[in-house]
Design an enzyme around this catalytic site. Sequence first.
Site, PDB file in Angstrom:
ATOM      1  N   GLU A 234       0.934  -1.091  -0.104  1.00 17.49           N
ATOM      2  CA  GLU A 234       0.244   0.168   0.155  1.00 17.49           C
ATOM      3  C   GLU A 234       1.008   0.939  -0.095  1.00 17.49           C
ATOM      4  O   GLU A 234       0.473   2.310  -0.366  1.00 17.49           O
ATOM      5  CB  GLU A 234      -0.497   0.207   0.934  1.00 17.49           C
ATOM      6  CG  GLU A 234      -2.013   0.678   1.017  1.00 17.49           C
ATOM      7  CD  GLU A 234      -2.925   0.621   2.398  1.00 17.49           C
ATOM      8  OE1 GLU A 234      -4.200   1.202   1.902  1.00 17.49           O
ATOM      9  OE2 GLU A 234      -3.166   0.133   3.142  1.00 17.49           O
TER      10      GLU A 234
ATOM     11  N   HIS B  33       6.908 -27.008  -0.126  1.00 16.13           N
ATOM     12  CA  HIS B  33       6.185 -28.628  -1.415  1.00 16.13           C
ATOM     13  C   HIS B  33       5.616 -28.331  -2.247  1.00 16.13           C
ATOM     14  O   HIS B  33       4.590 -28.706  -2.790  1.00 16.13           O
ATOM     15  CB  HIS B  33       5.864 -29.334  -0.267  1.00 16.13           C
ATOM     16  CG  HIS B  33       6.825 -30.094   0.460  1.00 16.13           C
ATOM     17  ND1 HIS B  33       7.238 -31.405   0.304  1.00 16.13           N
ATOM     18  CD2 HIS B  33       7.314 -29.609   1.703  1.00 16.13           C
ATOM     19  CE1 HIS B  33       8.130 -31.294   1.510  1.00 16.13           C
ATOM     20  NE2 HIS B  33       8.894 -30.818   1.908  1.00 16.13           N
TER      21      HIS B  33
ATOM     22  N   LYS C 287     -14.020   0.971  -3.640  1.00 17.85           N
ATOM     23  CA  LYS C 287     -14.698   1.668  -3.045  1.00 17.85           C
ATOM     24  C   LYS C 287     -15.533   2.688  -3.785  1.00 17.85           C
ATOM     25  O   LYS C 287     -17.337   2.215  -3.584  1.00 17.85           O
ATOM     26  CB  LYS C 287     -14.287   3.190  -1.571  1.00 17.85           C
ATOM     27  CG  LYS C 287     -13.153   2.299  -0.395  1.00 17.85           C
ATOM     28  CD  LYS C 287     -13.064   2.995  -0.405  1.00 17.85           C
ATOM     29  CE  LYS C 287     -12.856   2.044   1.122  1.00 17.85           C
ATOM     30  NZ  LYS C 287     -11.531   3.145   1.990  1.00 17.85           N
TER      31      LYS C 287
END
Length: 428
Positions: free
Chosen positions: A281, A302, A418
């Site tokens: 951010e 793995h 948003k």
Amino acid sequence: MIKTILKNTLKKIDLNKYESKVKNIHNMIHNKTGAGNEFLGWTDWPTNYDKSEYAKMKTISTEIKGMVKDIVVIGIGGSYLGSRAAIEMVNGLHAEETHNIYYAGHTLSSTYTYQLLKKLENKKFAIVVISKSGTTTEPAIAFRLFKDLLSKNLGKDKVNLNKYIVAITDKSKGALKKQAVENNYQTFTINDDIGGRYSVLTPVGIFIMMLANINTDLVLEGAQLAMKDTNNDDVMKNEAYKYAVARDSLLKDYNFKSEMFVAYEIQMQLIAEWWKQLFGESEGKNGQGLLPTSAIFSTDLHSLGQFIQDGTKNVMFETIVKIKKTPHDLSIAKDELDLEGLNYLTKFSLHEINNVALEGVLEAHTKDGLVPNIVLEMDTMDSKMFGYLSYWFMKSCAMSSYLLEINPFNQPGVEVYKQRMFKLLGKK
């Protein structure tokens, strides 16, 4: 308490080239003259925090722990990641805790929220809601839902609802502050000059750590030590700046696009999540920055290990966290039959085996896989270490962001989703 080791980067990191830049940026940070300087309050917070508020947090946290066993922390991003990272790192994942701390408001998942609500049915619990504005969608929805459930659970005692709710919010304004004043909730302050992802050492993180029985005096002591250690404009001596410069060089000089944060202790997984938010951010702006990713080894060896070893090259480098001493260690007993062929390991402790695995993987990924590695060597995983590493990474991130010539403290890209979401939902 953190040492930056660059001998496995495979590429020449010319620290000398950065000397003047680092000095200038260091002065810019401490004189608060760079972009976003109004959000640099965290730089001296470890010594300048509000001592009376800190004492009050201790009192209120003790009272809450005496009232309930279950506590719901409502927040998203920097409002919950830091404290959760601290709790998992310091207490471990299976500690014998006297209180259950649950998290809400960090997701819009109906299933997750429904199941947590069901778990708390007919129980008295406390709510700590963390939001500067009180209008951020995810925590605002969660607060309404869990406040309604708490009121129902309290029954005739719902007149005392305010005793079970703590709001960590703006000092004087915002929807949550208004609710807190109208309903007489206990409040603690999110300072105007400290942004969410830099707030872990403020009430945002410290109060939750207190509820989890973490020694916050030691957390702040560690942060104070990091503050002292990183108050140095010499890139050759400042380990946090050395890390920032190495990242910058691998990005700009050698065109690496992604950094994988790797820990060999599973209780560091939320540290990785906090680190991803901090750097992602802060730096991901103007088409710049490294993509922060993470893995836990040996678990992810793995799966992701195959790609790291043999996959696409010149895309990613690793930053490895090496813990010198763990809070707990185990020995392996000899077995007479030794059917698994493990008796040769009995001369090592489990932590020693884990660190040998680290060295083996480091050699494989660098010498055979040709993947550059930065190693961050840390002393241990206790309260003081958490305080140290959180401040250390924030200081490194500020340096790294300013090396990219961007504002480390805003997040314009977050606002885009948003706006789109509100439009689709029909918000006026």
